[in-house]
Design an enzyme around this catalytic site. Structure first.
Site, PDB file in Angstrom:
ATOM      1  N   PRO A   1     -11.816  10.814 -18.792  1.00 18.75           N
ATOM      2  CA  PRO A   1     -10.450  10.327 -18.583  1.00 18.75           C
ATOM      3  C   PRO A   1      -9.521  10.925 -19.637  1.00 18.75           C
ATOM      4  O   PRO A   1      -9.933  11.136 -20.776  1.00 18.75           O
ATOM      5  CB  PRO A   1     -10.557   8.814 -18.741  1.00 18.75           C
ATOM      6  CG  PRO A   1     -11.862   8.545 -19.369  1.00 18.75           C
ATOM      7  CD  PRO A   1     -12.732   9.756 -19.191  1.00 18.75           C
ATOM      8  N   GLU A   2      -8.304  11.227 -19.245  1.00 17.30           N
ATOM      9  CA  GLU A   2      -7.323  11.734 -20.197  1.00 17.30           C
ATOM     10  C   GLU A   2      -6.251  10.665 -20.394  1.00 17.30           C
ATOM     11  O   GLU A   2      -6.388   9.548 -19.912  1.00 17.30           O
ATOM     12  CB  GLU A   2      -6.739  13.057 -19.677  1.00 17.30           C
ATOM     13  CG  GLU A   2      -7.829  14.133 -19.573  1.00 17.30           C
ATOM     14  CD  GLU A   2      -7.285  15.512 -19.244  1.00 17.30           C
ATOM     15  OE1 GLU A   2      -6.112  15.783 -19.526  1.00 17.30           O
ATOM     16  OE2 GLU A   2      -8.053  16.322 -18.698  1.00 17.30           O
TER      17      GLU A   2
END
Ligand code: ZN
Length: 283
Positions: A2-3
């Site tokens: 995830p960013e």
């Protein structure tokens, strides 16, 4: 991985569902989830039981919940999820830590299939947990300083994508959004940072913030069913990606076929026409 947008989606959900509530119990179901909390599971639970969650904060891919002067810090790793749901739903095998609240309402479950994520209690970490103080502000924070970042990037001898992914320069940008932002401003990922103009770095960071903003509106990107908000819903920004994951598909600007290059054990996607390879780039 995830960013920033995927983590911000989780933070917003937590802000809605857990702030102002008092933790009644903490069950550590798998010790690996709190491996960075060096004092162990009993200490982790004792420091949170009876405390009220005062808010939610985030820097880059870390989020934390202030409890008094301290904070519950979370890093989701590859597959971590913070899910809010009815307390009577059976605990799935991937739940690592479970928090219940004294109002008897929805509980909070840290679920992590691949167990790369972690939680810890950061003493005096309400404003900024000391363990992440070395991480630079992300582009959506008030503390983000474009002039300082520009000077630091231009003082380095590195490639622009490597610099974007360096969390000590700017946090929250990972492989997906780096490729998307570079495509928007027509820069090849290996362009040497010390040869970029200030205006090019300003345009690039504006593109990063723009991609983040659009991804947030779509609830983030979900390449994998594991990236979900606190209610278990996936985002759909992946439909709007222009280069990432589109090898051999036509560029949406010029029609040339998107290329994929190996990069730091992963891949970089770019358009060979819009983003020409520099004569003397830095990987
Ligand atoms: Zn193109």
């Amino acid at each position: 991985m995830p960013e920033l947008p995927e983590v911000e989606v989780v933070r917003r959900g937590l802000d809605k569902f857990v702030v102002g509530r008092r933790i009644e119990s903490v069950q550590v179901l798998h010790p690996r989830a709190i491996r960075r909390h060096e004092a162990g599971a009993a200490d982790f639970a004792a420091r949170l039981t009876g405390r009220t969650i005062d808010g939610t904060r985030r820097r880059g891919k870390y989020l934390w919940l202030p409890v008094g002067d301290d904070a519950l810090l979370a890093h989701l790793g590859m597959s971590g999820q913070l899910l809010v749901g009815p307390p009577d739903v059976p605990v799935s095998p991937h739940v690592r830590v479970r928090f219940t609240f004294d109002d008897g309402g929805p509980d909070l479950r840290f679920t992590d299939q691949r167990t790369f994520g972690h939680l810890l209690v950061a003493a005096d970490g309400a404003l900024l947990p000391p363990v992440i103080a070395h991480i630079a502000p992300d582009p959506l924070e008030d503390a983000f300083d474009l002039a300082r970042l520009t000077a630091r990037m231009r003082a380095r001898k590195t490639g622009i994508k490597r610099a974007l992914l360096d969390q000590s320069l700017v946090s929250g940008v990972g492989n997906i959004y780096a490729d998307e932002a570079l495509w928007r401003v027509k820069l090849h990922w290996a362009r040497a940072t010390d040869r970029l103009r200030r205006s090019q770095i300003a345009d690039l960071m504006a593109a990063v913030a723009g991609v983040f903003g659009e991804a947030l509106k779509d609830g983030g990107t979900s390449f994998d069913s594991l990236y979900v908000d606190v209610n278990g819903e996936s985002g759909y920004f992946d439909r709007s990606l222009n280069v990432y994951g589109r090898a051999s598909e036509p560029c949406r600007r010029c029609g040339a076929l998107i290329r994929r290059d190996p990069f730091m054990n992963r891949s970089s996607y770019s358009c060979p026409v819009c983003q020409p390879r520099p004569r003397s780039g830095r990987w």
